[in-house]
Design an enzyme around this catalytic site. Structure first.
Site, PDB file in Angstrom:
ATOM      1  CB  SER A  39      -3.659 -16.650   7.157  1.00 42.46           C
ATOM      2  OG  SER A  39      -3.804 -15.336   7.619  1.00 42.46           O
ATOM      3  CE  LYS A  80      -3.110  -6.826   2.697  1.00 41.16           C
ATOM      4  NZ  LYS A  80      -3.546  -6.474   4.051  1.00 41.16           N
ATOM      5  CG  ASP A  99      -6.774  -6.563   5.873  1.00 41.60           C
ATOM      6  OD1 ASP A  99      -6.650  -7.613   6.506  1.00 41.60           O
ATOM      7  OD2 ASP A  99      -6.100  -6.292   4.858  1.00 41.60           O
ATOM      8  CG  ASN A 105       1.658   9.135  10.555  1.00 44.66           C
ATOM      9  OD1 ASN A 105       1.796   8.102  11.212  1.00 44.66           O
ATOM     10  ND2 ASN A 105       2.267   9.310   9.388  1.00 44.66           N
TER      11      ASN A 105
END
Ligand code: NAP
Length: 274
Positions: A11, A60, A96, A143
């Site tokens: 980034s 986050k 995101d 999943n």
């Protein structure tokens, strides 16, 4: 940017390339911040009057209590990756999730009403699932650990009043789901460096008319993307999501449209350098 670790993040190079090209007086720096120092880091942001921060793993969620405001989608997702400082008022966003969606839409694919299979139910999957549900896609989350997909579906129901279908990652189930799908998204680690030969979706399930979106960006072209291309499917790579989450953050901080192509070129240069 704050996170732990941050040393290998691309980034800084990506954002600084765009600042330089536009002649903007900003600089983007990575700071490794330990868990117990998250509050102090945000206080430091206020004290130093930094315009913005990106927040990466594992902070986050932890930053949220230190902010003044949290954007609605970021609140629903429960994760903030971008903070904007407007004269001392700190607002948290989740680019995101928005970046995932923007990369999809920029490729000419509108998820509204589409059958989407999301493989994976980890950290990245949550924002993606919420972005897709919020845009009226018909979703199934597949999943390896079924309980984790069920937990994600429960959370989606709490937030949106509707939940995706869930399924375990078995070959026959996946075959039936992909057959009905318009879009398949890989949010697992499968195919990520160094296991570059692996793919979460067997190649014989891929076909023209399908959009295959792999959020893994290292390698730039995963086995899944190569198989999908060979099968005539439309493909979107993780670099696009990475670049768009950065571009959306850039726009919030600077008020300027980001140079997406410059950011993408720099991201690819950094990833190739390794
Ligand atoms: P995470 O929270 O650890 O979740 C990992 C997911 O992968 C889980 O669903 C896990 O299933 C599944 N998984 C791992 N190994 C597997 C295997 N061998 N077979 C089947 N499933 C497997 O990780 P994350 O933060 O969501 O990140 C996932 C990937 O997304 C990483 O490659 C990351 O680099 C990429 N990513 C890209 C972007 C971007 O901007 N392009 C952004 C964020 C993340 P279980 O629940 O069964 O363990």
């Amino acid at each position: 940017m704050i996170g732990d670790p941050v040393e290998h993040s691309i980034s800084p190079a990506m954002q600084n390339a765009s600042f330089r090209k536009l002649g903007l007086d900003y600089i983007y720096l990575p700071f490794r911040v330990a868990k117990e120092n998250v509050g102090a880091a945000i206080a430091g942001m206020r004290a130093l009057n930094m315009r913005g921060l990106n927040v990466t793993i594992p902070h986050k969620l932890a930053v949220i209590p230190y902010l003044d405001r949290v954007d609605d989608l970021a609140e629903k997702i429960g994760a903030v990756n971008t903070i904007v400082n407007d004269n001392g008022v700190l607002t948290g966003y989740n680019t995101d999730s928005a970046g995932f969606l923007r990369a999809l839409i920029e490729t000419g694919v509108d998820p509204k009403g589409k059958n989407v299979v999301v493989v994976g139910a980890g950290g990245a999957a949550r924002g993606i699932v919420f972005a897709l549900i919020g845009n009226s896609a018909k979703l199934t989350v597949v999943n390896r650990t079924l309980t984790r997909a069920e937990e994600l579906a429960r959370r989606a129901r709490e937030v949106f009043g509707r939940a995706p279908r869930v399924s375990a990652l078995s070959r026959p189930d996946l075959a039936a789901l992909v057959k009905e799908a318009d879009i398949v998204v890989n949010t697992t680690n499968v195919g990520m460096h160094p296991a570059e030969g692996e793919s979460p979706v067997p190649c014989e399930l891929l076909r023209p008319g399908l959009t295959v979106y792999d959020i893994v960006y290292n390698p730039i072209k995963t086995r899944l993307l190569r198989d999908a291309e060979a099968a005539g499917a439309k493909t979107i790579g993780g670099v696009d999501m990475l670049v768009w989450q950065g571009a959306l953050a850039f726009e919030k901080w600077t008020g300027h449209e980001a140079l997406v192509e410059v950011m993408k070129e720099e991201a690819i240069r950094q990833l190739r350098r390794g």
